[in-house]
Design an enzyme around this catalytic site. Structure first.
Site, PDB file in Angstrom:
ATOM      1  N   ARG A 153       0.851  -1.186   0.000  1.00 53.46           N
ATOM      2  CA  ARG A 153       0.000   0.000   0.000  1.00 53.46           C
ATOM      3  C   ARG A 153       0.890   1.240   0.000  1.00 53.46           C
ATOM      4  O   ARG A 153       1.854   1.325   0.760  1.00 53.46           O
ATOM      5  CB  ARG A 153      -0.911   0.026   1.244  1.00 53.46           C
ATOM      6  CG  ARG A 153      -1.996  -1.056   1.250  1.00 53.46           C
ATOM      7  CD  ARG A 153      -3.101  -0.736   0.259  1.00 53.46           C
ATOM      8  NE  ARG A 153      -4.197  -1.689   0.315  1.00 53.46           N
ATOM      9  CZ  ARG A 153      -4.314  -2.735  -0.480  1.00 53.46           C
ATOM     10  NH1 ARG A 153      -3.387  -2.998  -1.383  1.00 53.46           N
ATOM     11  NH2 ARG A 153      -5.356  -3.544  -0.383  1.00 53.46           N
TER      12      ARG A 153
ATOM     13  N   GLU B 204      -3.093   7.529  -6.724  1.00 52.04           N
ATOM     14  CA  GLU B 204      -2.947   6.807  -7.998  1.00 52.04           C
ATOM     15  C   GLU B 204      -4.024   7.262  -8.980  1.00 52.04           C
ATOM     16  O   GLU B 204      -5.161   7.458  -8.566  1.00 52.04           O
ATOM     17  CB  GLU B 204      -3.054   5.299  -7.746  1.00 52.04           C
ATOM     18  CG  GLU B 204      -1.943   4.779  -6.856  1.00 52.04           C
ATOM     19  CD  GLU B 204      -2.083   3.297  -6.505  1.00 52.04           C
ATOM     20  OE1 GLU B 204      -3.073   2.657  -6.917  1.00 52.04           O
ATOM     21  OE2 GLU B 204      -1.192   2.765  -5.805  1.00 52.04           O
TER      22      GLU B 204
ATOM     23  N   HIS C 267       0.554  -0.188 -10.053  1.00 52.11           N
ATOM     24  CA  HIS C 267      -0.272  -1.034  -9.163  1.00 52.11           C
ATOM     25  C   HIS C 267      -0.747  -2.299  -9.891  1.00 52.11           C
ATOM     26  O   HIS C 267      -1.943  -2.533 -10.063  1.00 52.11           O
ATOM     27  CB  HIS C 267      -1.471  -0.249  -8.614  1.00 52.11           C
ATOM     28  CG  HIS C 267      -2.006  -0.830  -7.336  1.00 52.11           C
ATOM     29  ND1 HIS C 267      -2.596  -0.075  -6.360  1.00 52.11           N
ATOM     30  CD2 HIS C 267      -2.040  -2.107  -6.871  1.00 52.11           C
ATOM     31  CE1 HIS C 267      -2.967  -0.851  -5.351  1.00 52.11           C
ATOM     32  NE2 HIS C 267      -2.646  -2.098  -5.640  1.00 52.11           N
TER      33      HIS C 267
END
Length: 313
Positions: A237, A266, A283
């Site tokens: 994270r 993001e 990600h």
């Protein structure tokens, strides 16, 4: 009974295979997709989901404030194994049905972390970029074999990383509140304090959730304890690392390099990606087709179960 309306918040849903979409359609479930191509922010979650009965959720936040604005929502089916982005206490109060995947992306995330260590230690991405520009620049790299790997968070993913790196002859340090002595004995993993791990690891891999106690856990104070100028990889994270501190650590050569798959905001387009010794990905930890398809089918099956249960209440 009326057909439930489902919102699919994850941006890449159904890209690997059409199977999960077909399951929804066969079950007479109407759905809409997140078309923004990125994770929804808190205000956007409340706006986007206002008229939906159920959601296939990614890592966007379902806080108390957000959920209070969604009176129609009955089911949250999480595409993943982490639930740290959902206020579970409020969900229980509101009688929401919450589910997550049993299919774990652990091997996919562990392989990504390993590949980042290899790519950064041998400067592969820098040399690949220079060859594409027509240059033949050879850079000296380093082995990861025989080094010390520190795993911050020895859960499913951290344990898989240990298992798949056994052939490298690494020493293992681990920091975790919960200690799996059977695993540590079998794989010669030594549990230690976070400070000791940071000071003695050549390679550091973070596998934590974004609970309040983990936010900005890796700050400048912690980074300065890294005596070996390690490679730092975060596939968990973005909230775990203080990004300004990391930028300072890179500028001051406190660490050798960083592999980052996750960021606080993001999509990320900040200054960390300007560092030559930072290898960044958008990600994609669980983005291995074999795992992803399994998880998407499971998340749809969980959703259908949840919707059917909600309609019977």
């Amino acid at each position: 009974k009326a057909s439930p309306k489902v919102f699919i918040a994850t941006t890449s849903f159904g890209k690997v295979s059409n199977d999960p979409i077909e399951i929804l359609e066969k079950n007479n479930i109407s759905y809409d997709m997140n078309t923004l191509g990125r994770k929804l922010e808190d205000g956007e979650v409340a706006n986007a989901l206002h008229h939906y009965d159920a959601v296939i959720a990614g890592t966007e936040n379902y806080t108390r404030e957000v959920l209070q604005q969604l009176p129609n929502l009955k089911v949250i089916s999480r595409l993943g194994v982490g639930m740290d982005n959902i206020d579970l206490d409020f969900a229980k109060e509101a009688n929401l049905t919450i589910s997550k995947c049993n299919t774990t992306p652990a091997i996919a995330v562990a392989e990504l972390a390993l590949s980042m260590f290899l790519i950064i230690s041998r400067n592969l991405y820098i040399m690949n970029a220079s060859m594409r520009e027509g240059r033949w620049d050879k850079l000296m790299g380093n082995l990861i074999s025989g080094k010390t790997l520190g795993v911050i968070g020895l859960g499913q993913i951290g344990r898989r990383l240990v298992e798949i790196t056994k052939g490298f002859g690494l020493d293992y340090l681990a920091f975790d509140v919960l200690q799996d002595q059977e695993f540590s004995n079998k794989h010669n993993v030594r549990y230690t304090s976070l400070d000791d791990l940071l000071a003695n690891s050549d390679l550091i891999s973070i596998h934590l959730n974004s609970s309040p106690k983990n936010r900005n856990l890796i700050d400048l104070n912690k980074l300065k304890k890294m005596k070996k100028k390690p490679i730092l990889v975060n596939t968990s994270r973005g909230e775990v690392i203080d990004e300004e501190s990391l930028q300072k650590a890179l500028t001051e050569n406190i660490i050798s390099g960083a592999g980052l798959d996750v960021f606080k905001k993001e999509p990320y387009n900040g200054s960390l990606i300007e560092f030559e010794n930072v290898f960044a990905t958008p990600h994609i930890g669980s983005y291995a087709s074999e795992i992803r398809n399994q998880m998407e089918i499971e998340v749809v099956e969980n959703l259908i179960r949840g919707v059917n249960n909600a309609q019977q209440k």
